[in-house]
Structure formats: structure tokens, C-alpha cells
Design an enzyme around this catalytic site. Structure first.
Site, PDB file in Angstrom:
ATOM      1  N   SER A 118       4.974  -1.235  -5.525  1.00 23.08           N
ATOM      2  CA  SER A 118       3.810  -1.944  -6.048  1.00 23.08           C
ATOM      3  C   SER A 118       3.285  -1.348  -7.350  1.00 23.08           C
ATOM      4  CB  SER A 118       2.696  -1.962  -4.996  1.00 23.08           C
ATOM      5  OG  SER A 118       2.200  -0.665  -4.808  1.00 23.08           O
ATOM      6  N   LYS A 155      -2.601   2.483  -5.783  1.00 25.48           N
ATOM      7  CA  LYS A 155      -2.921   1.433  -6.763  1.00 25.48           C
ATOM      8  C   LYS A 155      -3.806   2.021  -7.874  1.00 25.48           C
ATOM      9  CE  LYS A 155      -1.321  -2.237  -4.390  1.00 25.48           C
ATOM     10  NZ  LYS A 155      -0.570  -1.448  -3.434  1.00 25.48           N
TER      11      LYS A 155
END
Lengths: 196, 437
Positions: A118, A155
């Protein structure tokens, strides 16, 4: 005329620099007088002021001399110093190891093996090692390791006022807005990938 | 009477004792966040509980309980093999964090430290309690483990403080409050007072720490030996034990024991285990430049019956080759065919610095010189290629079976998942967070 004046100044800087590297301390005013042939302290004082203006050396609160660029005279005045004792040793004093470059806070830094993709847009790929600092306060824009509603994730942290979002660096993933709980375990400070 | 303080001076000294809560289990929870809040037990490879997390302790599990019983008492317990590398990394980091606050840090054990805070209120602009709280918080955020802290006037009192409120406790015992904390404390709970001394003190009607502290000096001098006189001073808030900042550089004795499963009745195998322990103990002795004058060996049967023997050596040594003969002779005296053994151990004692070794008249000095050359070469090879790169043939049969067969042989995760460039022997010196991201 100007050339010889500059040449004179250079040779004086060289004298002081040589003294500094030989004895490991800056000379006193009278020692400067001796090595440059200046008989009056006032002349030395003027020379010192001139050199201080050029940042070759500095004066501390009590007027004693501190080396400025003299520790590496090559860079400032452009004169190549031949016979500078052990340049390697002098120059290597101020180098960083790869360890201290990557790890700011050795007691709070952990390793983590990345499994997902991600954050591929940020250059973090599956199998990479990231260094996670638990001691730093996370800021907006940092890559963080966080626990969101019971799930772990890595993230970008984006904070705007009260709103907190976790933004992936891969279009296949959606930003995460924590519903119940967000716990930040640490800030990613570096990524390490070894090829062979 | 009991309400009268022992001393009215609040902080003539400020000694902090820090004790990590269920250290091994907390480390596991710190690197495996999914284990937080669950009963975690370490020591899978030992077959008994080495450490139990507070969640497990709440269900009645204590140190030393067999894992078989654990599964009965608490079926949802997570049992993991000990990962000493990670625990050691955490321990080193914990001490480093403490050194940010004070240079006087004593590494008392892997999970305990004493810190001398005396005089630091000025630089931290706050009371000792605030400094202690900051320390506790820093360890908490940076390492993710909780610690219990006690601050008082002496080491003995600081230790009482850190035990007072576990886990994650912070207890300050200033001089004027000492009596409140030790009033109800049984005397055998005091650091340094064992069951025998406690029984002895009971003969004089002393059952609590306060009763001991209140005795006059004449009584103490008459009936107790020096170590207990020191404890008495410490209980009264007069610091006697210094905070020793040097790391341990010398040993009284070096012992190496290893358990193996399943137990074995194979004489060669059991002796090989003993031989390997001997080699290990000698490696450590040589590292600290020590030589042993006495050798203790023991065997433990499956029924936990011990047999042991102490041998006096003719000359101090740290070379296994000098010790194999006495080891073999001792082994033959205590080994009984037909018994199944589960553990062997070797202790080197009477340690002296290897520089002061005096050869006897009948020693072959040339041969000893040769051994010293051989073993320093062996140590160098081990440094480069890992422990046991070269070892004695008598230790070879240990390879007949793995140390622990079955599920007790599980290695910690850290040893299984390597990064590129790491190898079985050398891994990066950082703890690994085990989360999937």
C-alpha cells in the site's frame, strides 16, 4: 600590489593553521606575533580582526581564539595545503556511520518487515525493512505505523484540524478514516532494501 | 508509638529502584502487539513458566508452573519460546534510557536497576516523583513495556517501594513516611532477609520490618551479623549500599546447565551434555580471564533427584582438556545406569585471575603453554565462525538428538525470519515489530 598583500595574508593564515594542526590549539597573540614577524600586539590584533571577519578564526567571549575555517583552510582560501598532517584522520572525525544516519533514537527504534504494497508509491515495497521510531511525535505528512479499529497499517498521516486520515501511496488502496480508535505505534524514519 | 516517623529528613538521598513488570512476557507483547491484553507465557522450550504476563498471573499462573498445568488452568494462554536476544536488546535499551536521567545507574539484573537521583531536582526543575514518572513514561512510550518504580532514601527502601504497587506502580517513600510503608511489611519481604533470618528474628518477637527498624543499635550489634546490620541502617533511611555503576566484570562462580527433552539414559549422550556445559563454562571463564580451582558437576534425573560432586583441582585452569579427566571420574561416581536424566550442569568456582596462576613442580609448562595457544586459537575461530565452530569430540554426541524434541523445540520467531544479509548467528541489533502492514 594587491596580489602581494593577499599573498602575505595567505602565508600568515598558513602559519597559524600549521601551528594549530601541530600543537592542537590556537596560538596566543604573542605567538602569532612571533611566527608572522609582527612586533606589536596591536598589529597582531588588527590581523586577528581581519581574519575573524574572513571567518578564518573566531574570538570567544574572553577574546581568546577559536579556529574557524582554519581547521580546513583548503575550502575557504582555495590554497592547496601540501603536507597537512594526516588529512584522512582530520577529515574523518566528522563522518556519520550508516547506523547513526538511519537511527536517530537508538533506544526507541524497531525493525519491521513490510508485507503489503500500500506504500509502493512512497518507495516501500513488500520485503523491505522499515525503521520505526516509537519515541517521535507523529506529524502530518509522516509515514506512520498505526492500529486503526483493531487493524495494523502503514500509511501517510494527514492531519487537518480535528480530522485525521491515513493516506496510502498506491491508487489501489483507499484512504482510511478511523471510526473508533487510532493508535500510532511509531513513525517510519527510514526504509532499507538490500539487493545482494 | 508506631505513628512516630523513623526520620524527619525527607530526602537526604534519593535512590530509585526500577523493576520491569513481567519483563519477558512484556517484551513479547511489545513486539507482538496482537498479544496485548492476552495471557502470555514464555519458556516453551523449558517446559515451565519462565515469565507470565499480568493477564496470565490474574488467572493464577506463577513462575515455575509446568506448561502442562498451564494448559489446564488457562487454556487460552499463549505459550511462546523464550527469545533472549530480544529481551537482552530491551534490557540494554532500558538501561540506556535511565542513563539519560542520571549517570549513576546500576544494572542489577536483566530487568532491574537502581538509579541514584540525589541532587537531580535542580536540573529537572521538579521533585523526585516527577523525575521518576518521566523515566517510567519514557520507557513506556519508547519500549512499550511497563515498569514499577520505587523512590526512597536507600536501596532496601526503594526496593520496598517498587514492590508496593505492581504493575506500573510509582511509590515514593520520603523519610517521614518510611514507617507507614514498613509497618505491615513482613520482615522476610525485605531485600536480603531470607526465611532463616526471619525465623530467627521471630524468636525476638520481630515479625514486621518496622519492628526490626525500631530495635536499638545495641540489640542489632549483639544479635545480627554485618549484612543484617546494614539492612537495619537502610531500613532506617541511612543509605549504606552504594549504587554501583560499573558493569559486572568479575564472577564468583560460573555455572552452565542445560535441560534436554526427552530425558536420556544413554551414558554417552549424558556425558556429552556435561562436556558441552564444561566447554561453555570454560569459554566464559576465558572471556573474563579467570581460572577455576574447583569444579562442581551434577546430574538431575527425570524424577528431579540430583546427584552432584565437587572436585578440587591441582592447579587453576580454564581449559577443558585439563578438566576432562576429573570430569569423567566424577561422572562415573554419580552416574547410575538405568536412570533417565533430564539435566546436567557444571560449575566452575574458586575463580582466580588467570594471570596469577602458579604452576606446581610437576606441571609440564611446555604443554600448558601449548594448550593456551590452542585455546586462544579456538576462541578466535569461534569469534569468527560462531560458538562450537571447533569443539571437543566428547561433546559431539549432543548432536544425537536436538536439545528439545517435539513442540518444545520451537525456535523464537526472530530466529526464523531473517532479512537479507542476516544469518543464523548474526542478526541486526534491533528488536523486530511483528505486525503485518
Amino acid at each position: 600590489m594587491k596580489d602581494t598583500k593577499e599573498e602575505k595574508l595567505r602565508s600568515r593564515v598558513r602559519e597559524i593553521s600549521r601551528f594549530y594542526s601541530r600543537s592542537g590549539r590556537m596560538p596566543s597573540f604573542s605567538e602569532i606575533g612571533e611566527m608572522t614577524g609582527l612586533r606589536s600586539k596591536n598589529a597582531v590584533y588588527k590581523l586577528v580582526n581581519k581574519l575573524a571577519a574572513l571567518k578564518v578564526l573566531e574570538k570567544d567571549a574572553k577574546g581568546r581564539l577559536i579556529p574557524g575555517s582554519i581547521a580546513s583552510p583548503v575550502k575557504i582560501l582555495g590554497t592547496v595545503e601540501a603536507g597537512f598532517p594526516s588529512p584522512a584522520e582530520e577529515e574523518l572525525v566528522d563522518t556519520l556511520s550508516l547506523d547513526s544516519l538511519l537511527i536517530q533514537n537508538p533506544e526507541a527504534t524497531f525493525l519491521l518487515k513490510v508485507s503489503g504494497d500500500s506504500m509502493s508509491g512512497a518507495g516501500i515495497l513488500p520485503g523491505d525493512m522499515v525503521l520505526v521510531d516509537k519515541g517521535q511525535t507523529p506529524k502530518s505528512g509522516d509515514i506512520v505505523i498505526a492500529e486503526v479499529d483493531g487493524e495494523w497499517t502503514m500509511k501517510y498521516l494527514k492531519k487537518r484540524g480535528e480530522n485525521v486520515a491515513l493516506i496510502p501511496a498506491n491508487p489501489n488502496y483507499k484512504p482510511i478514516r478511523p471510526k473508533k480508535e487510532l493508535k500510532i505505534a511509531g513513525v517510519v524514519t527510514a526504509v532499507v532494501r538490500k539487493y545482494r | 508509638m508506631t505513628t512516630q516517623p523513623l526520620t524527619i529528613r525527607s530526602w537526604p538521598r534519593a535512590i530509585l529502584h526500577l523493576d520491569a513488570d513481567a519483563f519477558f512476557a512484556s517484551c513479547e507483547q511489545a513486539v507482538h502487539p496482537e498479544l496485548r491484553g492476552r495471557p502470555v507465557i514464555t519458556g516453551k522450550e523449558r517446559g515451565i513458566v519462565a515469565a507470565a504476563s499480568y493477564e496470565a498471573k490474574a488467572k493464577g499462573i506463577t513462575r515455575g508452573v509446568s506448561l502442562y498445568d498451564v494448559k489446564k488452568i488457562c487454556p487460552d494462554a499463549v505459550i511462546v519460546p523464550s527469545d533472549y536476544e530480544t529481551y537482552s536488546l530491551f534490557s540494554v535499551r532500558m538501561f540506556e534510557i535511565l542513563r539519560r536521567f542520571s549517570p549513576d545507574v546500576e544494572e542489577y539484573s536483566i530487568d532491574e536497576a537502581f538509579v541514584d537521583l540525589t541532587g537531580l531536582r535542580r536540573s529537572f526543575h521538579g521533585p523526585y516523583g516527577m523525575i521518576a514518572k518521566k523515566m517510567q513514561e519514557t520507557v513506556g512510550t519508547e519500549l512499550g513495556i511497563t515498569v514499577s518504580v520505587g523512590v526512597s532514601l536507600s536501596k532496601v527502601l526503594a526496593k520496598i517501594g517498587s514492590k508496593h504497587n505492581k504493575p506500573h506502580g510509582l511509590t515514593l517513600i520520603p523519610g517521614r513516611d518510611i514507617h507507614l510503608y514498613i509497618e505491615k511489611l513482613p520482615v522476610e519481604k525485605v531485600w536480603g532477609i531470607g526465611p532463616n533470618t526471619a525465623a530467627f528474628l521471630r524468636k525476638f518477637g520481630i515479625t514486621t520490618a518496622l519492628q526490626l527498624a525500631k530495635k536499638d543499635e545495641q540489640f542489632i550489634q549483639k544479635h545480627l551479623s554485618k549484612p543484617y546490620q546494614e539492612i537495619w541502617h537502610e531500613l532506617n533511611g541511612r543509605s549504606v549500599y552504594p549504587v554501583v555503576t560499573e558493569s559486572k566484570s568479575s564472577y564468583q562462580s560460573i555455572s552452565k546447565t542445560k535441560t534436554f527433552t526427552p530425558p536420556s539414559d544413554d551414558e554417552t549422550f549424558v556425558f556429552a551434555q556435561l562436556s558441552k556445559n564444561l566447554e561453555n563454562a570454560c569459554i566464559k571463564a576465558r572471556r573474563y580471564r579467570l581460572s577455576a580451582t574447583r569444579l562442581i558437576l551434577f546430574l538431575r534425573t527425570q524424577e528431579f533427584r540430583d546427584a552432584g560432586l565437587e572436585l578440587k583441582l591441582s592447579r587453576p585452569t580454564a581449559y577443558p582438556i585439563d578438566l576432562f579427566k576429573p570430569l569423567r571420574e566424577g561422572f562415573e561416581q554419580i552416574y547410575h545406569a538405568g536412570n533417565r536424566y533430564r539435566q546436567t550442569g557444571v560449575v566452575l568456582t574458586g575463580l582466580v585471575p588467570d594471570t596469577t596462576v602458579q604452576y606446581t613442580l610437576f606441571d609440564d609448562t611446555a604443554k600448558i603453554e601449548k594448550f593456551s595457544k590452542i585455546y586462544s586459537a579456538v576462541d578466535k575461530v569461534s569469534e569468527k565462525f560462531g560458538k562450537y565452530a571447533v569443539h571437543h569430540a566428547s561433546s559431539l554426541p549432543t548432536k544425537l538428538q536436538t536439545q528439545h524434541e517435539g513442540e518444545r523445540g520451537d525456535a523464537p520467531q526472530r530466529k526464523g525470519e531473517l532479512f537479507k544479509g542476516e544469518n543464523k548467528r548474526q542478526r541486526l541489533g534491533l528488536p523486530v515489530l511483528n505486525v503485518k502492514v
